[in-house]
Design an enzyme around this catalytic site. Structure first.
Site, mmCIF file in Angstrom:
data_model
loop_
_atom_site.group_PDB
_atom_site.id
_atom_site.type_symbol
_atom_site.label_atom_id
_atom_site.label_comp_id
_atom_site.label_asym_id
_atom_site.label_seq_id
_atom_site.Cartn_x
_atom_site.Cartn_y
_atom_site.Cartn_z
ATOM 1 N N GLU A 1 0.825 -1.199 0.000
ATOM 2 C CA GLU A 1 0.000 0.000 0.000
ATOM 3 C C GLU A 1 0.868 1.262 0.000
ATOM 4 O O GLU A 1 1.943 1.305 0.591
ATOM 5 C CB GLU A 1 -0.925 -0.006 1.224
ATOM 6 C CG GLU A 1 -1.927 -1.153 1.137
ATOM 7 C CD GLU A 1 -3.012 -1.101 2.209
ATOM 8 O OE1 GLU A 1 -4.180 -1.243 1.835
ATOM 9 O OE2 GLU A 1 -2.695 -0.913 3.393
ATOM 10 N N CYS B 1 3.565 8.411 1.457
ATOM 11 C CA CYS B 1 4.067 7.384 2.372
ATOM 12 C C CYS B 1 4.298 6.117 1.560
ATOM 13 O O CYS B 1 3.365 5.512 1.047
ATOM 14 C CB CYS B 1 3.047 7.180 3.483
ATOM 15 S SG CYS B 1 3.554 5.956 4.687
ATOM 16 N N CYS C 1 6.242 -7.447 6.566
ATOM 17 C CA CYS C 1 7.322 -6.936 7.410
ATOM 18 C C CYS C 1 7.756 -8.067 8.326
ATOM 19 O O CYS C 1 6.954 -8.903 8.719
ATOM 20 C CB CYS C 1 6.795 -5.746 8.234
ATOM 21 S SG CYS C 1 8.087 -4.869 9.139
ATOM 22 N N CYS D 1 6.001 -5.836 15.224
ATOM 23 C CA CYS D 1 5.717 -4.940 16.345
ATOM 24 C C CYS D 1 4.273 -5.220 16.789
ATOM 25 O O CYS D 1 3.378 -5.355 15.951
ATOM 26 C CB CYS D 1 5.884 -3.484 15.925
ATOM 27 S SG CYS D 1 7.576 -3.133 15.381
ATOM 28 N N CYS E 1 1.261 -2.999 15.509
ATOM 29 C CA CYS E 1 1.228 -2.614 14.090
ATOM 30 C C CYS E 1 0.489 -3.665 13.260
ATOM 31 O O CYS E 1 0.776 -4.857 13.338
ATOM 32 C CB CYS E 1 2.645 -2.441 13.566
ATOM 33 S SG CYS E 1 2.696 -1.968 11.829
ATOM 34 N N CYS F 1 -1.013 5.551 10.155
ATOM 35 C CA CYS F 1 0.202 4.852 10.594
ATOM 36 C C CYS F 1 -0.152 3.508 11.197
ATOM 37 O O CYS F 1 -0.995 3.414 12.081
ATOM 38 C CB CYS F 1 0.914 5.623 11.701
ATOM 39 S SG CYS F 1 1.381 7.261 11.271
HETATM 40 N N1 SAH Z 1 9.455 -0.183 9.897
HETATM 41 C C1 SAH Z 1 9.649 1.256 9.920
HETATM 42 C C2 SAH Z 1 8.726 1.967 8.967
HETATM 43 C C3 SAH Z 1 7.255 1.928 9.343
HETATM 44 S S1 SAH Z 1 6.775 3.538 9.799
HETATM 45 C C4 SAH Z 1 9.489 1.755 11.341
HETATM 46 O O1 SAH Z 1 9.106 0.969 12.194
HETATM 47 O O2 SAH Z 1 9.782 2.904 11.601
HETATM 48 C C5 SAH Z 1 5.235 3.310 10.506
HETATM 49 C C6 SAH Z 1 5.136 4.027 11.835
HETATM 50 O O3 SAH Z 1 3.835 3.837 12.412
HETATM 51 C C7 SAH Z 1 6.136 3.482 12.831
HETATM 52 O O4 SAH Z 1 6.576 4.508 13.675
HETATM 53 C C8 SAH Z 1 5.269 2.516 13.600
HETATM 54 O O5 SAH Z 1 5.833 2.175 14.827
HETATM 55 C C9 SAH Z 1 3.983 3.308 13.711
HETATM 56 N N2 SAH Z 1 2.823 2.486 14.001
HETATM 57 C C10 SAH Z 1 2.655 1.173 13.762
HETATM 58 N N3 SAH Z 1 1.445 0.772 14.135
HETATM 59 C C11 SAH Z 1 0.809 1.850 14.633
HETATM 60 C C12 SAH Z 1 -0.495 2.074 15.138
HETATM 61 N N4 SAH Z 1 -1.394 1.093 15.194
HETATM 62 N N5 SAH Z 1 -0.817 3.316 15.534
HETATM 63 C C13 SAH Z 1 0.077 4.327 15.436
HETATM 64 N N6 SAH Z 1 1.317 4.175 14.944
HETATM 65 C C14 SAH Z 1 1.684 2.948 14.545
#
Ligand code: SAH
Length: 367
Positions: free
Chosen positions: A102, A115, A122, A126, A129, A352
């Site tokens: 996406e 973005c 991935c 996390c 996420c 995000c």
């Molecule tokens: N893998 C990289 C790039 C992804 S950026 C990284 O981790 O930085 C996506 C961002 O959104 C990251 O900061 C991630 O931690 C954050 N994120 C993931 N899930 C989220 C959620 N449910 N709500 C808010 N932020 C989230």
């Protein structure tokens, strides 16, 4: 790498999109073309957005035909386009092998950020996420990463790239699906194409690479790209961060912050952004805010507080507005900008951490 002759025998045309300028130069020199042809073709592809050689009217027709026999100018395909009530756009992008990722465009008044995804799926898992709940599929190629910017320009009608023009697609954030530093070479190659001032022309100051903390690669990014750096921090203790961002078990907070202190951008005015998802009752106390401030002391930084974006089955809730406000105030009083990131595109799962595609690994599917 396959020779052009081998490609032609195999009946495949080599894709020019995703080649570095040097590679394109070598590919065209292989047909006996002089160097200025590379400049012309590069211009057509990356300034004018040409998708076929026939559009390249500064080349004689026989040359256009020859190029079309040997090369392709490919774009990923938009397999689904959605627009949020707040005008955020999300594209489900399909690549040649059928896998999908996406791409999200977040418009502001007179500019906007794209973005971009760097991987399909991935590996980091996390816990908060959505992308982490889908299986790992593969790295995107440089062409597939650049292709996302190109199809956004297509959709926004922003070709040709005006030399002085204000464009809607003004910034790129590597914050889509995947961990960009686990696809390092392709990401670097793609960003060098995007930054080329005779092409897509988005400067390194308008590009932000976000990482969950692949520590040994952080200095490399500074050296190879010099783009802005964002760190997905989300916790102030290793105990909690191990749980939220399992990569922390390999690269704990102290090592991560040491790498940030050494990041070249950090020494001058270009602050590092720390992303911090606000999770109710998990990481959002006033004590957490004070610990955060102590942790980053000495690093020119900005805290990006991201209200947790929910997704189906997520094991967390978003902090209350009051908790976010209190947290932001403490960080702010300590002298750090602490903007609360307004959720964009939540209604179409474009915010995000909400990105996910149905792609599965071919091998996994076969099994
Ligand atoms: N893998 C990289 C790039 C992804 S950026 C990284 O981790 O930085 C996506 C961002 O959104 C990251 O900061 C991630 O931690 C954050 N994120 C993931 N899930 C989220 C959620 N449910 N709500 C808010 N932020 C989230």
């Amino acid at each position: 790498m396959a020779t052009p002759e081998a490609d032609i025998e195999a009946g495949t045309r080599r894709d020019l999109v995703g080649m570095s300028r040097e590679e394109m130069g070598r590919a065209l020199a292989g047909l006996g073309l002089p160097a200025f042809r590379t400049k012309q073709v590069w211009h057509w592809i990356y300034c004018r957005g040409a998708t076929e050689f026939d559009a390249m009217t500064t080349l004689a027709k026989p040359l256009r035909r020859l190029l079309a026999e040997r090369f392709a100018i490919s774009r990923p395909i938009v397999s689904k386009a959605q627009v949020s009530a707040d005008r955020t756009r999300k594209w489900l992008v399909a690549f040649a092998d059928g896998s999908e990722a996406e791409t999200v465009f977040i418009p502001e008044e007179d500019r906007g950020a794209l973005c971009v995804s760097s991987q399909v799926g991935c590996t980091l898992n996390c816990s908060f996420c959505h992308t982490g709940t889908q299986p790992w599929v593969r790295n995107l190629t440089a062409g597939e990463i650049v292709g996302q910017a190109m199809l956004a320009r297509d959709a926004l009608g922003e070709w040709p790239t005006a030399a002085n023009g204000q464009r809607l697609l003004s910034n790129i954030v590597l914050m889509g699906m995947g961990e960009p530093l686990y696809n390092y070479d392709n990401v670097v190659k793609a960003m060098k194409i995007v930054m080329d001032m005779e092409g897509i022309a988005i400067s390194r100051r308008r590009i932000t690479l976000s990482t969950a903390g692949v520590v040994p690669r952080i200095a490399d990014v500074g050296r190879d790209l010099g783009v802005r750096l964002a760190i997905s921090l989300h916790a102030v203790t290793d105990e909690l961060r191990d749980e939220l961002v399992p990569l922390n078990r390999r690269y704990p907070i102290a090592d991560l912050l040491a790498a940030c202190r050494d990041y070249p951008g950090g020494r001058n005015a270009r602050r590092i952004t720390f992303e911090y998802a606000m999770l109710k009752g998990v990481n959002d106390s006033e004590a957490d805010a004070r610990a955060l401030v102590r942790l980053v002391r000495g690093i020119p930084a900005k805290m990006n507080l991201i209200p947790f974006n929910p997704w189906p089955g997520a094991p967390y809730e978003c902090s209350t507005p009051k908790a976010i406000e209190r947290f932001a105030a403490i960080v702010n009083r300590a002298g750090y900008a602490s903007p609360v990131r307004t959720p964009r595109g939540r209604d179409i799962l474009a915010a995000c951490g909400q990105l996910k595609s149905d792609s599965v690994r071919v091998r996994a599917r076969a099994g």
